[in-house]
Structures are given as C-alpha cells and as structure tokens.
Scaffold this motif. Structure first.
Motif, PDB file in Angstrom:
ATOM      1  N   GLY A   1       0.771  -1.234   0.000  1.00 38.14           N
ATOM      2  CA  GLY A   1       0.000   0.000   0.000  1.00 38.14           C
ATOM      3  C   GLY A   1       0.799   1.279   0.000  1.00 38.14           C
ATOM      4  N   GLY A   2       2.100   1.202  -0.094  1.00 39.56           N
ATOM      5  CA  GLY A   2       2.940   2.393  -0.109  1.00 39.56           C
ATOM      6  C   GLY A   2       4.350   2.039   0.304  1.00 39.56           C
ATOM      7  N   ILE A   3       5.202   3.052   0.365  1.00 39.09           N
ATOM      8  CA  ILE A   3       6.596   2.870   0.771  1.00 39.09           C
ATOM      9  C   ILE A   3       6.966   3.989   1.730  1.00 39.09           C
ATOM     10  CG2 ILE A   3       9.003   2.771   0.007  1.00 39.09           C
ATOM     11  CD1 ILE A   3       7.919   1.940  -2.787  1.00 39.09           C
ATOM     12  N   ASP A   4       7.599   3.628   2.846  1.00 44.45           N
ATOM     13  CA  ASP A   4       8.075   4.616   3.815  1.00 44.45           C
ATOM     14  C   ASP A   4       9.589   4.747   3.841  1.00 44.45           C
ATOM     15  OD1 ASP A   4       5.470   5.283   5.216  1.00 44.45           O
ATOM     16  OD2 ASP A   4       5.530   3.108   5.513  1.00 44.45           O
ATOM     17  N   ILE A   5      10.290   3.633   3.652  1.00 41.74           N
ATOM     18  CA  ILE A   5      11.739   3.611   3.843  1.00 41.74           C
ATOM     19  C   ILE A   5      12.380   2.772   2.747  1.00 41.74           C
ATOM     20  CG2 ILE A   5      13.617   2.895   5.382  1.00 41.74           C
ATOM     21  CD1 ILE A   5      11.524   3.170   7.701  1.00 41.74           C
ATOM     22  N   LEU A   6      13.424   3.302   2.144  1.00 38.66           N
ATOM     23  CA  LEU A   6      14.248   2.556   1.187  1.00 38.66           C
ATOM     24  C   LEU A   6      15.647   2.452   1.756  1.00 38.66           C
ATOM     25  CD1 LEU A   6      15.101   1.376  -1.608  1.00 38.66           C
ATOM     26  CD2 LEU A   6      15.423   3.756  -2.363  1.00 38.66           C
ATOM     27  N   ILE A   7      16.167   1.237   1.823  1.00 37.11           N
ATOM     28  CA  ILE A   7      17.539   1.014   2.266  1.00 37.11           C
ATOM     29  C   ILE A   7      18.302   0.365   1.119  1.00 37.11           C
ATOM     30  CG2 ILE A   7      19.057  -0.095   3.941  1.00 37.11           C
ATOM     31  CD1 ILE A   7      16.742  -0.039   5.929  1.00 37.11           C
ATOM     32  N   ASN A   8      19.274   1.082   0.586  1.00 34.45           N
ATOM     33  CA  ASN A   8      20.053   0.628  -0.569  1.00 34.45           C
ATOM     34  C   ASN A   8      21.357  -0.002  -0.103  1.00 34.45           C
ATOM     35  OD1 ASN A   8      18.456   1.592  -2.897  1.00 34.45           O
ATOM     36  ND2 ASN A   8      18.910   3.637  -2.108  1.00 34.45           N
ATOM     37  N   THR A   9      21.468  -1.328  -0.221  1.00 36.98           N
ATOM     38  CA  THR A   9      22.722  -1.977   0.174  1.00 36.98           C
ATOM     39  C   THR A   9      23.466  -2.617  -0.990  1.00 36.98           C
ATOM     40  OG1 THR A   9      22.039  -4.276   0.648  1.00 36.98           O
ATOM     41  CG2 THR A   9      21.501  -2.608   2.317  1.00 36.98           C
ATOM     42  N   VAL A  10      22.905  -2.568  -2.194  1.00 37.18           N
ATOM     43  CA  VAL A  10      23.572  -3.218  -3.324  1.00 37.18           C
ATOM     44  C   VAL A  10      24.903  -2.528  -3.616  1.00 37.18           C
ATOM     45  CG1 VAL A  10      23.467  -3.690  -5.803  1.00 37.18           C
ATOM     46  CG2 VAL A  10      21.450  -4.047  -4.379  1.00 37.18           C
ATOM     47  N   GLY A  11      25.932  -3.322  -3.814  1.00 38.69           N
ATOM     48  CA  GLY A  11      27.246  -2.794  -4.153  1.00 38.69           C
ATOM     49  C   GLY A  11      28.329  -3.697  -3.627  1.00 38.69           C
TER      50      GLY A  11
ATOM     51  N   CYS B   1      17.449   3.451  -7.777  1.00 38.86           N
ATOM     52  CA  CYS B   1      16.428   3.195  -6.756  1.00 38.86           C
ATOM     53  C   CYS B   1      15.989   4.487  -6.084  1.00 38.86           C
ATOM     54  CB  CYS B   1      16.943   2.197  -5.724  1.00 38.86           C
ATOM     55  SG  CYS B   1      16.958   0.493  -6.315  1.00 38.86           S
ATOM     56  N   CYS B   2      16.924   5.404  -5.830  1.00 40.38           N
ATOM     57  CA  CYS B   2      16.547   6.697  -5.256  1.00 40.38           C
ATOM     58  C   CYS B   2      15.587   7.437  -6.193  1.00 40.38           C
ATOM     59  CB  CYS B   2      17.783   7.549  -4.994  1.00 40.38           C
ATOM     60  SG  CYS B   2      18.743   7.055  -3.544  1.00 40.38           S
ATOM     61  N   HIS B   3      15.853   7.365  -7.477  1.00 46.61           N
ATOM     62  CA  HIS B   3      14.976   8.031  -8.452  1.00 46.61           C
ATOM     63  C   HIS B   3      13.611   7.366  -8.515  1.00 46.61           C
ATOM     64  CE1 HIS B   3      13.466   8.978 -12.563  1.00 46.61           C
ATOM     65  NE2 HIS B   3      14.018  10.163 -12.323  1.00 46.61           N
ATOM     66  N   ALA B   4      13.604   6.036  -8.559  1.00 46.58           N
ATOM     67  CA  ALA B   4      12.350   5.307  -8.735  1.00 46.58           C
ATOM     68  C   ALA B   4      11.440   5.383  -7.522  1.00 46.58           C
ATOM     69  CB  ALA B   4      12.646   3.853  -9.085  1.00 46.58           C
ATOM     70  N   VAL B   5      12.006   5.538  -6.333  1.00 48.85           N
ATOM     71  CA  VAL B   5      11.186   5.549  -5.117  1.00 48.85           C
ATOM     72  C   VAL B   5      10.542   6.907  -4.863  1.00 48.85           C
ATOM     73  CG1 VAL B   5      12.869   6.260  -3.352  1.00 48.85           C
ATOM     74  CG2 VAL B   5      11.118   4.553  -2.786  1.00 48.85           C
ATOM     75  N   LEU B   6      11.048   7.966  -5.462  1.00 50.07           N
ATOM     76  CA  LEU B   6      10.599   9.311  -5.109  1.00 50.07           C
ATOM     77  C   LEU B   6       9.086   9.522  -5.232  1.00 50.07           C
ATOM     78  CD1 LEU B   6      13.440  11.662  -6.399  1.00 50.07           C
ATOM     79  CD2 LEU B   6      12.976  10.844  -4.088  1.00 50.07           C
ATOM     80  N   PRO B   7       8.453   9.118  -6.340  1.00 49.53           N
ATOM     81  CA  PRO B   7       7.005   9.339  -6.405  1.00 49.53           C
ATOM     82  C   PRO B   7       6.245   8.645  -5.279  1.00 49.53           C
ATOM     83  CG  PRO B   7       7.875   8.706  -8.557  1.00 49.53           C
ATOM     84  CD  PRO B   7       8.973   8.495  -7.566  1.00 49.53           C
ATOM     85  N   HIS B   8       6.727   7.497  -4.840  1.00 47.14           N
ATOM     86  CA  HIS B   8       6.059   6.752  -3.779  1.00 47.14           C
ATOM     87  C   HIS B   8       6.230   7.441  -2.426  1.00 47.14           C
ATOM     88  CE1 HIS B   8       5.365   3.460  -6.591  1.00 47.14           C
ATOM     89  NE2 HIS B   8       6.620   3.602  -6.979  1.00 47.14           N
ATOM     90  N   LEU B   9       7.418   7.992  -2.163  1.00 46.69           N
ATOM     91  CA  LEU B   9       7.632   8.697  -0.903  1.00 46.69           C
ATOM     92  C   LEU B   9       6.835  10.006  -0.884  1.00 46.69           C
ATOM     93  CD1 LEU B   9      11.472   8.217  -0.296  1.00 46.69           C
ATOM     94  CD2 LEU B   9       9.562   6.822   0.550  1.00 46.69           C
ATOM     95  N   VAL B  10       6.805  10.698  -1.997  1.00 45.68           N
ATOM     96  CA  VAL B  10       6.025  11.944  -2.077  1.00 45.68           C
ATOM     97  C   VAL B  10       4.549  11.646  -1.850  1.00 45.68           C
ATOM     98  CG1 VAL B  10       5.265  13.775  -3.626  1.00 45.68           C
ATOM     99  CG2 VAL B  10       7.696  13.152  -3.529  1.00 45.68           C
ATOM    100  N   ALA B  11       4.055  10.565  -2.449  1.00 45.51           N
ATOM    101  CA  ALA B  11       2.652  10.192  -2.259  1.00 45.51           C
ATOM    102  C   ALA B  11       2.353   9.849  -0.807  1.00 45.51           C
ATOM    103  CB  ALA B  11       2.297   9.009  -3.161  1.00 45.51           C
ATOM    104  N   ARG B  12       3.342   9.364  -0.093  1.00 49.62           N
ATOM    105  CA  ARG B  12       3.197   8.988   1.313  1.00 49.62           C
ATOM    106  C   ARG B  12       3.273  10.206   2.236  1.00 49.62           C
ATOM    107  NH1 ARG B  12       1.417   3.775   2.601  1.00 49.62           N
ATOM    108  NH2 ARG B  12       2.700   2.797   4.225  1.00 49.62           N
ATOM    109  N   GLY B  13       3.714  11.332   1.695  1.00 47.32           N
ATOM    110  CA  GLY B  13       3.871  12.530   2.503  1.00 47.32           C
ATOM    111  C   GLY B  13       5.230  12.643   3.167  1.00 47.32           C
ATOM    112  N   GLY B  14       6.182  11.798   2.762  1.00 50.73           N
ATOM    113  CA  GLY B  14       7.522  11.825   3.319  1.00 50.73           C
ATOM    114  C   GLY B  14       8.080  10.427   3.456  1.00 50.73           C
TER     115      GLY B  14
END
Length: 262
Positions: free
Chosen positions: A85-95, A125-138
């Motif tokens: 139903g949404g996304i609140d937190i993205l943790i990028n560990t790939v590398g 991933c930072c780019h792709a998640v942005l619309p979802h975080l904005v929709a969540r209000g942060g």
C-alpha cells in the motif's frame, strides 16, 4: 498472565531493502522484519525468497530485480507499493568491489562494471522511489556507501561510493522540504559469511589474491580498532538512521569503520 508485546521501531512502516539475499542487506532486512516492519526483500538472486521467509510471523515479500537498470528499480518500487500500500523507507545496500587490483591493471570494461554495480542501483532506486515517498507525505532513504573512498586497489569502486556520498548529500538538500530524509552509512571492512554468489564470477587469479591481502592489511591498519567490523555492527547504525529516532538527521554520511573516516 500474558506477556505484553511491545511494537518494534518499524511497526506500521513499509521498507524496501535492496541486496537482501545475502550479506549486510540480508541482515538489515531480517532485523527490520523482526522489529515489525513490512519488508520487501529485493535482489537479483533467486534465493531472496528463501531469505524473506526466514522470519516467522513477519509481513515480508520478495522480489527479483536487476537494479543495475532503471526498469528493474522501478519494478521493485511498484511491487512494494502494490503489495503493502505504499513505501516509507528505502535502504540501498547493493554494491561491493568486484575486483581488487591497482588502477592501472583495470580494463575499461571492468571499470564500467564497478560503476554499474556500486553506483547505479542506488542512483536508480533513489529516483524510482521518489514518487512513492512523495505520495506517502515523506519518508527516508538510507544508502550504504563505504569508507573505501580512501583505500587501495579499488579505485573504480571508491569512485562509485564517492558518487553515493554526493547523491546522499545533494538529494537530502533537494528533498528536505518534502519531508524526505536521505542519509548514508560508510562501512569499513566487515566480516561476513561466504557469499553464495561471488561478486567476481571468474574467481581471483594469483595476483588478485595478493592484492586482496594488501587491501585487508590496509583496512585493518587504517582502522583505529585494528580489526574488521561485524555484520551486526553495520546493521545497527543503518536501522537507527532509517528509524524515527534519527528524525533530525539528513544529508549525513556516518562512517562505521572503527575510526577510519575514509
């Protein structure tokens, strides 16, 4: 009398953890699920689904994606949003450095591969998640960088992680007024179980094994504690920065390397 169960730090939060099949990413995703987060384990390794199933009674899901492409990153974000139903937190560990060798020994395709592996998944991933975080209000983005921005025999990897640091700081400034925090940790050398899928599928030749030994010595010598860290010592600061306990921290890159600031 029934014992009272306290909610964890991530109760009510939807987290995506990339690189969640093994290593630091696996440990981060499992701990977040244990702390009541709804966690999407993302990795291109098929066994990520087995990892996601390791936490009893947790709300987890797994998704296979090649995050070295924008399409893979966007698909992972869509899956998480549709599943929980949404996304609140993205943790990028790939590398992770694919090869250890003096810079002059790298072929151009090997340089490209290091940048694709250790910068592009975080960038996409930072780019792709942005619309979802904005929709969540942060929300919050935690990038796992490295203190190897100053280190030997991995210059392309170092450059990629320098890019992750710059991304973290610039994006934090850009998104602060959208209630989105962007932070990073910079791990040093970390003891970890053998990888089920090695970073260098070709294996290390004798020269690379020697160069790796030089890296290990440099990493330990540069650390004030003269040792590698543990996975648990990396997980704790990552999840602190992801949590509401770090609500007044953004744009910071936290070294977690026994005193070696990189």
């Amino acid at each position: 009398m029934t014992a009272r169960r306290f909610k964890g730090r991530f109760a009510g939060k939807v987290l995506i953890v990339t690189g969640a099949a093994q290593g630091i990413g696996r440990a981060v995703a499992i701990r977040a699920a244990q702390e009541d987060g709804q966690v999407v384990f993302v990795d291109r390794a098929d066994f990520v689904a087995d990892t996601a199933a390791e936490v009893p009674d947790a709300q987890t899901a797994a998704f296979n994606a090649d995050l070295e492409t924008w399409e893979g990153a966007a698909a992972a974000m869509r899956f998480a949003a549709e599943t929980f139903g949404g996304i609140d937190i993205l943790i990028n560990t790939v590398g992770g450095a694919i090869r250890m060798r003096p810079y002059g020994e790298f072929d151009p395709p090997q340089i490209d591969a290091e940048i694709r592996r250790s910068l592009m998944p975080t960038l996409y991933c930072c780019h792709a998640v942005l619309p979802h975080l904005v929709a969540r209000g942060g929300g919050t983005i935690v990038n796992v960088s490295s203190n190897a921005t100053r280190g030997i025999h991995r210059v392309p990897y170092s450059a990629a992680k320098g890019g992750v640091n710059a991304l973290t700081q610039s994006l934090a400034m850009e998104l602060a007024d959208r209630n989105i925090r962007v932070v990073a940790t910079a791990p040093g050398g970390t003891e970890a179980p053998p990888r089920r899928i090695p970073r260098n599928a070709d294996g290390d030749n004798e020269a690379e094994k020697g160069w790796m030994g030089e890296v290990v010595r440099q990493v330990k010598q540069s650390s004030l504690m003269k040792r590698y860290g543990t996975i648990e010592e990396q997980v704790a600061p990552i999840l602190f920065l992801a949590s509401d306990e770090a609500s007044y921290i953004t744009g910071s890159v936290l070294p977690v390397a026994g005193g070696d600031l990189g």
